[in-house]
Design an enzyme around this catalytic site. Structure first.
Site, PDB file in Angstrom:
ATOM      1  N   TRP A   1      16.160   4.635  55.056  1.00  0.00           N
ATOM      2  CA  TRP A   1      15.774   3.378  54.921  1.00  0.00           C
ATOM      3  C   TRP A   1      17.006   2.394  54.679  1.00  0.00           C
ATOM      4  CZ3 TRP A   1      11.214   2.193  56.895  1.00  0.00           C
ATOM      5  CH2 TRP A   1      10.360   3.044  56.749  1.00  0.00           C
TER       6      TRP A   1
ATOM      7  N   ASP B   1      16.763  -2.557  47.405  1.00  0.00           N
ATOM      8  CA  ASP B   1      15.388  -2.008  47.910  1.00  0.00           C
ATOM      9  C   ASP B   1      14.658  -1.120  47.066  1.00  0.00           C
ATOM     10  OD1 ASP B   1      13.213  -1.225  49.216  1.00  0.00           O
ATOM     11  OD2 ASP B   1      14.382  -0.589  51.024  1.00  0.00           O
TER      12      ASP B   1
ATOM     13  N   LYS C   1       3.416   1.524  47.338  1.00  0.00           N
ATOM     14  CA  LYS C   1       3.966   2.700  46.397  1.00  0.00           C
ATOM     15  C   LYS C   1       3.537   2.449  44.955  1.00  0.00           C
ATOM     16  CE  LYS C   1       6.820   3.541  49.768  1.00  0.00           C
ATOM     17  NZ  LYS C   1       6.638   4.755  50.734  1.00  0.00           N
TER      18      LYS C   1
END
Length: 358
Positions: free
Chosen positions: A101, A170, A194
């Site tokens: 990511w 992030d 999540k």
């Protein structure tokens, strides 16, 4: 119907109590005669939901008043582009590479302007978080970008860089899992799927002074000022996702807040890591011990055949989502906030039983 043991990496488990409350309110939300999905996003009934979600998030994360809270769309992936478009300017976007990511975030920033790599652990297949002493800073850094938790590799930052004027994180896969000092960050962003709720909404927590950096030639929807001025209501927001977010935040508050949730998360993670460490090498963790994630436990078995047997038998017993990512192989147990301790205990017992029979 019995609930599965849900260890999906994302979208992930949601609290059962939240799902049940949403089920009860689905057809007739607060006597409006409508589902929350049918409410106008300009209506007083929906505005109450919207403001409740913002208020609870501010309360649970102790977000200071000099920070904006935005509910956007496009996932964290759109933020990979919006951040450099809005905040890079003539400076350098400095990225710490700890997994796929962060790699993707850097790739998008390169399309916008100048970038640099502060540190990387790619050479060891991202099995650790760089030490703070490894990080390289530049005088003209516009920001330093980190990914706080790496779902694929099972690593997590346990100490963040200090004295960084604009630290951007992030936190898609570990926000709300532990207390934070929001003031240490210029910006935090997170896809909801999540720990915050279902997919569809992205939370952005942004220090207000950063608005001064935003250039005037941006497309309207890609300009943070658009969403700040409209209270995240410039166009139709993902109303149901925000409603679910508010219910999840309410659930965390009822559990005792983020500190209490962190204590349970540590207990869950320690249980699985102890199972791995006490297996005599039968199970091997991918992440180095000082970088281990409390959210994603990654491990391998002695060979591919045993891995297939493990996953097959686990599925038969109701365990879902244990397949490891192809970048690491093996297995991965994602133990986000809503995964109950009982599910983790059951997995630990299964792991021990499987090893004994192998």
């Amino acid at each position: 119907m019995e609930r599965s043991y849900i260890f999906n990496a994302g979208p992930s488990a949601l609290p059962l109590e939240v799902l049940q409350k949403a089920q009860n309110e689905l057809v007739n939300f607060e006597n409006t005669g409508m589902s929350v999905m049918e409410l106008s996003h300009r209506s007083p009934a929906y505005d109450k939901v919207h403001q409740k979600a913002k208020s609870l998030l501010r309360e649970l994360l102790s977000i200071p008043e000099n920070y904006e809270v935005l509910f956007l769309q496009g996932g964290a992936s759109l933020q990979f582009t919006m951040i450099p478009m809005n905040l890079l300017g003539e400076g350098v976007g400095n990225y710490v590479l700890t997994g796929s990511w962060s790699d993707k975030a850097l790739k998008e920033a390169k399309k916008i302007g100048d970038t640099a790599v502060s540190a990387s652990t790619k050479e060891t297949n991202y099995d650790r978080i760089p030490t703070l002493s490894e990080l390289k800073h530049n005088e003209n850094d516009a920001y330093l970008h980190v990914t706080s938790n790496n779902t694929i590799f099972g690593t997590q930052w346990h100490e963040f860089p200090k004295n960084v004027p604009t630290l951007i994180a992030d936190m898609s896969s570990d926000i709300l899992s532990r207390p934070l000092n929001v003031s240490d960050f210029g910006m935090i962003y997170a896809g909801a799927q999540k720990n915050l709720g279902p997919s569809g909404v992205t939370v952005v927590i942004m220090r207000k002074d950063l608005v001064e950096r935003i250039p005037d030639n941006l497309a309207t929807m890609l300009d943070y000022r658009t969403h700040i001025k409209s209270d995240s209501l410039f166009n139709t927001p993902p109303t149901f996702a925000i409603y679910m977010l508010s219910l999840v935040l309410e659930w965390v508050k009822e559990k005792g807040g983020v500190a209490e949730v962190e204590a349970i998360n540590k207990e869950k993670a320690n249980l699985l890591y102890d199972t791995i460490d006490n297996s005599g090498g039968f199970y091997k963790g991918h992440a180095q011990k000082d970088s281990r994630s409390l959210m994603n436990v990654t491990f391998t078995l002695p060979n591919e055949e045993l891995t297939k047997q493990f996953l097959s038998q686990a599925k038969e017993k109701g365990f879902v989502g244990l397949n490891g990512h192809r970048s690491v192989g093996g297995c991965r147990a994602s133990i986000y906030n809503a995964v109950p301790l009982e599910a983790v205990k059951a997995l630990s017992e299964f792991m021990q039983s499987f090893q004994e029979k192998a």
